[in-house]
Design a protein around this motif. Structure first.
Motif, PDB file in Angstrom:
ATOM      1  N   ASP A  15       0.735  -1.184  -0.066  1.00 34.99           N
ATOM      2  CA  ASP A  15      -0.127  -0.035   0.031  1.00 34.99           C
ATOM      3  C   ASP A  15       0.954   1.457  -0.180  1.00 34.99           C
ATOM      4  OD1 ASP A  15      -2.286  -1.502  -0.177  1.00 34.99           O
ATOM      5  OD2 ASP A  15      -2.700  -1.115   1.934  1.00 34.99           O
ATOM      6  N   LYS A  16       2.109   1.262   0.671  1.00 36.72           N
ATOM      7  CA  LYS A  16       2.860   2.331   0.923  1.00 36.72           C
ATOM      8  C   LYS A  16       3.395   2.783  -0.479  1.00 36.72           C
ATOM      9  CE  LYS A  16       4.502   1.954   5.558  1.00 36.72           C
ATOM     10  NZ  LYS A  16       5.294   1.666   6.722  1.00 36.72           N
ATOM     11  N   GLU A  17       4.025   1.579  -1.255  1.00 36.73           N
ATOM     12  CA  GLU A  17       4.326   1.834  -2.484  1.00 36.73           C
ATOM     13  C   GLU A  17       3.169   2.249  -3.415  1.00 36.73           C
ATOM     14  OE1 GLU A  17       6.561  -1.571  -4.127  1.00 36.73           O
ATOM     15  OE2 GLU A  17       7.057  -2.423  -1.885  1.00 36.73           O
ATOM     16  N   MET A  18       2.109   1.607  -3.508  1.00 25.80           N
ATOM     17  CA  MET A  18       0.965   2.171  -4.321  1.00 25.80           C
ATOM     18  C   MET A  18       0.610   3.575  -4.106  1.00 25.80           C
ATOM     19  SD  MET A  18      -1.427  -1.367  -4.077  1.00 25.80           S
ATOM     20  CE  MET A  18      -2.722  -0.482  -4.957  1.00 25.80           C
ATOM     21  N   ILE A  19       0.571   4.117  -2.824  1.00 24.26           N
ATOM     22  CA  ILE A  19       0.409   5.554  -2.698  1.00 24.26           C
ATOM     23  C   ILE A  19       1.702   6.397  -3.232  1.00 24.26           C
ATOM     24  CG2 ILE A  19       0.114   7.168  -0.851  1.00 24.26           C
ATOM     25  CD1 ILE A  19      -2.267   5.600  -1.671  1.00 24.26           C
ATOM     26  N   ALA A  20       2.776   6.076  -2.976  1.00 21.25           N
ATOM     27  CA  ALA A  20       3.703   6.813  -3.646  1.00 21.25           C
ATOM     28  C   ALA A  20       3.404   6.768  -5.201  1.00 21.25           C
ATOM     29  CB  ALA A  20       5.204   6.172  -3.414  1.00 21.25           C
ATOM     30  N   LEU A  21       3.202   5.795  -5.859  1.00 25.97           N
ATOM     31  CA  LEU A  21       2.728   5.686  -7.412  1.00 25.97           C
ATOM     32  C   LEU A  21       1.720   6.443  -7.719  1.00 25.97           C
ATOM     33  CD1 LEU A  21       3.847   1.960  -8.157  1.00 25.97           C
ATOM     34  CD2 LEU A  21       5.019   4.150  -8.908  1.00 25.97           C
ATOM     35  N   PHE A  22       0.495   6.326  -6.678  1.00 27.12           N
ATOM     36  CA  PHE A  22      -0.561   7.332  -7.033  1.00 27.12           C
ATOM     37  C   PHE A  22      -0.391   8.758  -6.923  1.00 27.12           C
ATOM     38  CE2 PHE A  22      -4.295   9.623  -5.246  1.00 27.12           C
ATOM     39  CZ  PHE A  22      -5.103   9.180  -6.091  1.00 27.12           C
ATOM     40  N   GLU A  23       0.438   9.145  -6.123  1.00 27.55           N
ATOM     41  CA  GLU A  23       0.849  10.466  -5.877  1.00 27.55           C
ATOM     42  C   GLU A  23       1.653  11.064  -7.301  1.00 27.55           C
ATOM     43  OE1 GLU A  23       1.361  11.952  -1.621  1.00 27.55           O
ATOM     44  OE2 GLU A  23       2.795  10.556  -2.068  1.00 27.55           O
ATOM     45  N   LYS A  24       2.559  10.286  -7.697  1.00 26.68           N
ATOM     46  CA  LYS A  24       3.296  10.392  -9.066  1.00 26.68           C
ATOM     47  C   LYS A  24       2.330  10.462 -10.182  1.00 26.68           C
ATOM     48  CE  LYS A  24       7.717   8.461  -8.042  1.00 26.68           C
ATOM     49  NZ  LYS A  24       8.667   7.406  -8.279  1.00 26.68           N
TER      50      LYS A  24
END
Length: 94
Positions: A15-24
């Motif tokens: 989830d942390k990785e996905m949120i970082a990608l979502f922000e990008k």
């Protein structure tokens, strides 16, 4: 830690990785909204959305997840269009 806790920890990390990608992704969506506004382009480009969904379906490795992956990307595009609308609306009101 038991097995369920270990699995949940893995999900938390993903989830942390996905949120970082979502922000990008949303950062790029903001740039797209500004481009579309500047060039008087509509937010919806159905042809582009269809191509994106087709690409997702062609690259998914586990075919059991194809429909879910397509739904995930469709929802991401819906969120993106809503953000574009918000940005364009705000810019018009400035």
């Amino acid at each position: 830690m038991n097995e369920l806790e270990n699995l949940r920890e893995k999900i938390d990390n993903i989830d942390k990785e996905m949120i970082a990608l979502f922000e990008k992704r949303m950062d790029v969506v903001c740039d797209i909204a500004k481009y579309k506004q500047k060039n008087n382009l509509p937010i919806l480009n159905q042809g582009r959305e269809d191509i994106v969904i087709s690409k997702v379906k062609s690259i998914i490795k586990n075919n059991d997840y194809t429909d879910s992956a397509a739904a995930f990307i469709k929802e991401s595009m819906e969120i993106s269009k809503n953000l574009q609308q918000k940005i364009i609306h705000q810019e018009k009101n400035l």
